[in-house]
Write an enzyme that holds these catalytic residues in place. Structure first.
Site: not given
Ligand code: PBG
Length: 324
Positions: A195, A248, A217, A130, A313, A274, A205, A122
């Site tokens: 996820k 996640k 997504r 992705c 983080y 995040s 993002r 992505c």
């Molecule tokens: C990539 C990815 C993402 C995150 C980790 N790897 C973003 C998404 O799926 O859009 C998110 C991590 C975060 O928010 O800290 N696919």
């Protein structure tokens, strides 16, 4: 166990009693520190919604990894932000791609810390999805070969572990085969197995410039309403050869972490994403809560739910608390 025979407060009356009966302990060994790497030199762009985090050019990323190592953090996770994007995300598996160059530079300068790489398209595709896009559909099988190429190129650059985050079906087996065929049978895979399609990725993002340009997504990331499906996803990745399973996000999905822990015997990771970080930072800034205390309670809760390791983080800040 009835009052007044049993009085739970007896064992809470001072810190030594509390220490003695404490069931969960957070350790610096549990932490994985995510870092964003961008092309250029001398760059350290602050990420507005993630105070204390930056897009680092490779020279500064090396210093940041050194700092993580000095905090005794066992591993970092690298995310790359390329200069150019295209429909097939070719920058993701280029020999001189941003992550590949960063891994080589870090490996040359920093010892004693693991480099994990996020394997996804992505950040590298112009559409921000992705996977490979065909007539508006995110194609599964056509994406697998690209993911395997990304993982292999990261391993070739020296990555200690690869972490596919795309949520295509069958990618763990594909990546395992390609690593094995090319002599990387000792490179472990940490699978983003369960996820969810979460609004908590918003700050990421912005940081990684990876928001989808059309749609969302939901055809590949999981529906937040489902938990049995998480068990199917996790089981599938175990069978395909994952070494570590990840759930996640973390805090809104503690039940999933708990269930995954009950179902599988592989090491379990949780990603404190995040948005979870940003909420605590924002409230702390407003003086609405004590950010440091909430950080430690949050990480402890993720551990208590069953996670063996936490991508966060907060890693550096938490490491300072844990080792001081
Ligand atoms: C990539 C990815 C993402 C995150 C980790 N790897 C973003 C998404 O799926 O859009 C998110 C991590 C975060 O928010 O800290 N696919």
């Amino acid at each position: 166990m009835l009052f007044p025979d049993y009085r739970p407060r007896r064992l809470r009356q001072n810190e030594n009693f509390r220490r003695m009966i404490r069931e969960t302990e957070l350790s610096v060994d549990d932490l994985i520190y995510p870092i964003f790497v961008i092309e250029g030199k001398g760059i350290k762009n602050p990420i507005p919604s993630m105070p204390g985090h930056y897009q680092f050019s490779i020279d500064n990323a090396v210093k940041e990894v050194q700092e993580a190592r000095d905090h005794c953090i066992p591993a970092v996770m690298l995310f790359g932000i390329p200069d150019k994007k295209d429909p097939l995300g070719t920058g993701a598996y280029a020999k001189d791609g941003i992550v590949q160059k960063a891994v080589r530079a870090i490996k040359a300068k920093v010892e004693d810390i693991l480099i994990i790489t996020d394997v996804c398209l992505c950040e590298y595709t112009d559409h921000g999805h992705c996977g490979v896009v065909n007539k508006g559909i995110i194609e599964n099988d056509a994406t697998l070969d690209l993911l395997a190429r990304i993982a292999l190129s990261h391993a070739r650059a020296g990555a200690d572990m690869v972490a596919p985050s795309d949520m295509m079906d069958g990618r763990i087996a594909e990546i395992r085969n390609s690593l094995d065929e090319n002599g990387f049978e000792m490179t472990p895979i940490m699978s983003y197995a369960a996820k969810y399609c979460s609004a908590f990725y918003y700050p990421f993002r912005q940081a990684a410039q990876s928001a989808p340009r059309f749609g969302d997504r939901r055809t590949y990331q999981m529906d937040p309403a489902n938990s049995l499906e998480a068990i199917r996803e996790v089981t599938m990745d175990v069978e395909e050869g994952a070494d570590i399973i990840m759930v996640k996000p973390a805090i809104p999905y503690l039940d999933i972490i708990y269930r995954a822990r009950e179902e599988i015997d592989l090491p379990l990771a949780a990603y404190n994403v995040s948005g979870e970080f940003a909420m605590i930072k924002a409230a702390d800034k407003l003086g609405w809560l004590d950010g440091k205390k909430v950080m430690m309670e949050t990480l402890l809760a993720i551990k208590r739910a069953g996670a063996d390791m936490i991508l966060t983080y907060f890693a550096k800040e938490a490491a300072r608390e844990l080792t001081s």
